[in-house]
Motif scaffolding. Structure first.
Motif, PDB file in Angstrom:
ATOM      1  N   SER A 343     -24.283  19.073 -46.462  1.00 41.09           N
ATOM      2  CA  SER A 343     -24.235  18.218 -45.271  1.00 41.09           C
ATOM      3  C   SER A 343     -25.388  18.531 -44.333  1.00 41.09           C
ATOM      4  O   SER A 343     -26.078  17.634 -43.817  1.00 41.09           O
ATOM      5  N   VAL A 344     -25.605  19.832 -44.114  1.00 40.38           N
ATOM      6  CA  VAL A 344     -26.720  20.251 -43.261  1.00 40.38           C
ATOM      7  C   VAL A 344     -28.051  19.855 -43.900  1.00 40.38           C
ATOM      8  O   VAL A 344     -28.967  19.365 -43.225  1.00 40.38           O
ATOM      9  N   PHE A 346     -28.703  17.387 -45.959  1.00 40.02           N
ATOM     10  CA  PHE A 346     -28.923  15.941 -45.855  1.00 40.02           C
ATOM     11  C   PHE A 346     -29.374  15.569 -44.439  1.00 40.02           C
ATOM     12  O   PHE A 346     -30.300  14.769 -44.256  1.00 40.02           O
ATOM     13  N   ALA A 347     -28.746  16.164 -43.438  1.00 41.23           N
ATOM     14  CA  ALA A 347     -29.117  15.872 -42.052  1.00 41.23           C
ATOM     15  C   ALA A 347     -30.555  16.301 -41.763  1.00 41.23           C
ATOM     16  O   ALA A 347     -31.314  15.581 -41.096  1.00 41.23           O
ATOM     17  N   LEU A 348     -30.941  17.460 -42.276  1.00 43.06           N
ATOM     18  CA  LEU A 348     -32.301  17.943 -42.062  1.00 43.06           C
ATOM     19  C   LEU A 348     -33.329  17.070 -42.776  1.00 43.06           C
ATOM     20  O   LEU A 348     -34.423  16.818 -42.252  1.00 43.06           O
ATOM     21  N   MET A 350     -33.041  13.869 -43.372  1.00 43.08           N
ATOM     22  CA  MET A 350     -33.167  12.641 -42.582  1.00 43.08           C
ATOM     23  C   MET A 350     -34.031  12.889 -41.340  1.00 43.08           C
ATOM     24  O   MET A 350     -34.830  12.032 -40.947  1.00 43.08           O
ATOM     25  N   THR A 351     -33.877  14.073 -40.736  1.00 40.52           N
ATOM     26  CA  THR A 351     -34.691  14.415 -39.572  1.00 40.52           C
ATOM     27  C   THR A 351     -36.168  14.494 -39.955  1.00 40.52           C
ATOM     28  O   THR A 351     -37.041  13.994 -39.232  1.00 40.52           O
ATOM     29  N   SER A 378     -27.471  15.995 -52.564  1.00 41.47           N
ATOM     30  CA  SER A 378     -26.571  16.372 -51.476  1.00 41.47           C
ATOM     31  C   SER A 378     -25.417  15.372 -51.362  1.00 41.47           C
ATOM     32  O   SER A 378     -24.240  15.762 -51.266  1.00 41.47           O
TER      33      SER A 378
END
Length: 389
Positions: A343-344, A346-348, A350-351, A378
């Motif tokens: 989860s982390v 995937f978020a990174l 996208m960032t 992910s």
């Protein structure tokens, strides 16, 4: 007869000593080695006392203690060195590289001043300097000395790097490294957003071949041309390039990045259908490689003194935490950790994508399929774990 020979030799010696002082900038064309892709710059000095010699600021010693470690760390100590002109030219002639000579329009006082600056730079206590790929190198040093000798700034001509190629240091590098995609892939990995800032036309002269082109139409503060003679003393303008030709498409980083994405898609389909072994092995290899690269970036960002290695936004993607993604697929009781990491991650990712779109840091074209592969893995891992709860 011996007296005649002695007198004749004396006349020749006196004639040579009365030869006018002349300073030229030499531009050597691109070579095959990665440190030769932007060419090379040197100063040629023909002096009535010191003779005809060439000074360049691109000498380094592979055999010095700890050279590789110190180079990676950023302790890139180069040195100024002088060599007899014939010897210098012969070396480039053997490599099949051209040498362009541009005689500078300096008066006798300026020429002597420049010679004195060069000779002082060659002294043992002054000859070593901290090399910087784009700010302090074999091209910027001679130009700086010329301007010190003149006592003012030279107005350089137009850069040969047009449009996007001359917009940032990174894009300028991509122009010169276009036939060496793996080398540029490494540069785009190691160097951060500092080389993505807009550059002035003058700053593109960090590349020796660009400086040679710009010097041809440059001018002195008085408005007079800086160059009074421009010719090739080794090869010609039409000589074939000594650098390597284009890399075949199937050997480029982009091709293998696409293959990596296709494999990620295939193992994700297998995992979705309940066959997880291929996905486990893929994640172990893929995220381990990302973790290893993360260790390299950790060193470059936090230990290295290279000013261009930090900040590097690729650290959002390539960091030591990637090893969690390599291990958790095999842990029966590590599903919560796997969900948290993926989860982390995937978020990174996208960032990082937003940062790239915003133009803060330009990404190598091969990064996009790799980032997509990581994001896909992910998402599939998160969904699969939730399905089997």
């Amino acid at each position: 007869m011996r007296r005649i020979i002695t007198i004749f030799a004396l006349i020749i010696s006196l004639a040579a000593s009365s030869a006018p002082l002349r300073v030229s900038l030499l531009t050597c064309s691109e070579g095959r080695e990665i440190y030769e892709l932007e060419g090379h710059t040197a100063l040629r000095i023909t002096h009535p006392l010191f003779g005809d010699f060439v000074v360049n600021w691109g000498v380094f010693d592979f055999n010095s203690p700890g050279f590789v470690y110190r180079f990676v760390k950023g302790e890139t100590d180069y040195m100024a060195a002088a060599v007899e002109t014939g010897q210098f030219l012969d070396a480039y002639r053997r490599q099949g590289r051209t040498v362009r000579e541009q005689v500078l329009n300096l008066d006798s006082i300026q020429s002597e001043r420049l010679t004195g600056l060069v000779m002082n730079n060659l002294r043992p206590e002054n000859r070593i300097y901290r090399y910087n790929y784009v700010l302090d190198n074999c091209a910027t040093r001679p130009l700086a000395l010329i301007e010190r000798a003149i006592g003012d700034t030279v107005t350089l001509g137009r850069t040969p790097l047009e449009g996007r190629d001359g917009s940032t240091f990174r894009n300028a590098m991509r122009h010169f490294h276009r036939n060496y995609p793996w080398y540029q892939f490494g540069i785009d990995t190691a160097l951060g957003s500092g080389i993505d800032r807009p550059v002035t036309e003058r700053e593109t002269s960090f590349a020796p071949v660009a400086l040679g082109h710009m010097l041809a139409s440059s001018s002195l503060p008085s408005g007079e041309p800086l160059v009074i003679s421009d010719s090739y003393i080794v090869g010609s303008e039409d000589s074939a390039s000594a650098s390597a030709g284009p890399t075949p498409w199937y050997l480029t980083p982009l091709f293998w990045a696409v293959i990596t994405l296709l494999l990620a898609s295939w193992v994700s389909i297998c995992q979705w259908r309940g066959r997880i072994r291929a996905a486990q092995w893929y994640d172990t290899v893929f995220f381990s490689l990302c973790g290893v690269e993360g260790l390299v970036l950790t060193f470059l960002i936090f230990v290295s003194v290279h000013e261009a290695t930090s900040p590097n936004w690729l650290y959002l993607w390539l960091n030591p935490l990637c090893f969690i993604g390599a291990v958790t697929p095999w842990l029966k009781r590590g599903k919560c950790l796997e969900i948290c990491y993926q989860s982390v991650n995937f978020a990174l990712l996208m960032t990082l994508t937003v940062i790239s779109i915003a133009g803060i840091q330009s990404l190598n074209p091969a990064f996009m399929p790799l980032i997509a592969a990581s994001a896909l893995r992910s998402i599939i891992n998160i969904i699969t774990v939730h399905r089997h709860k």
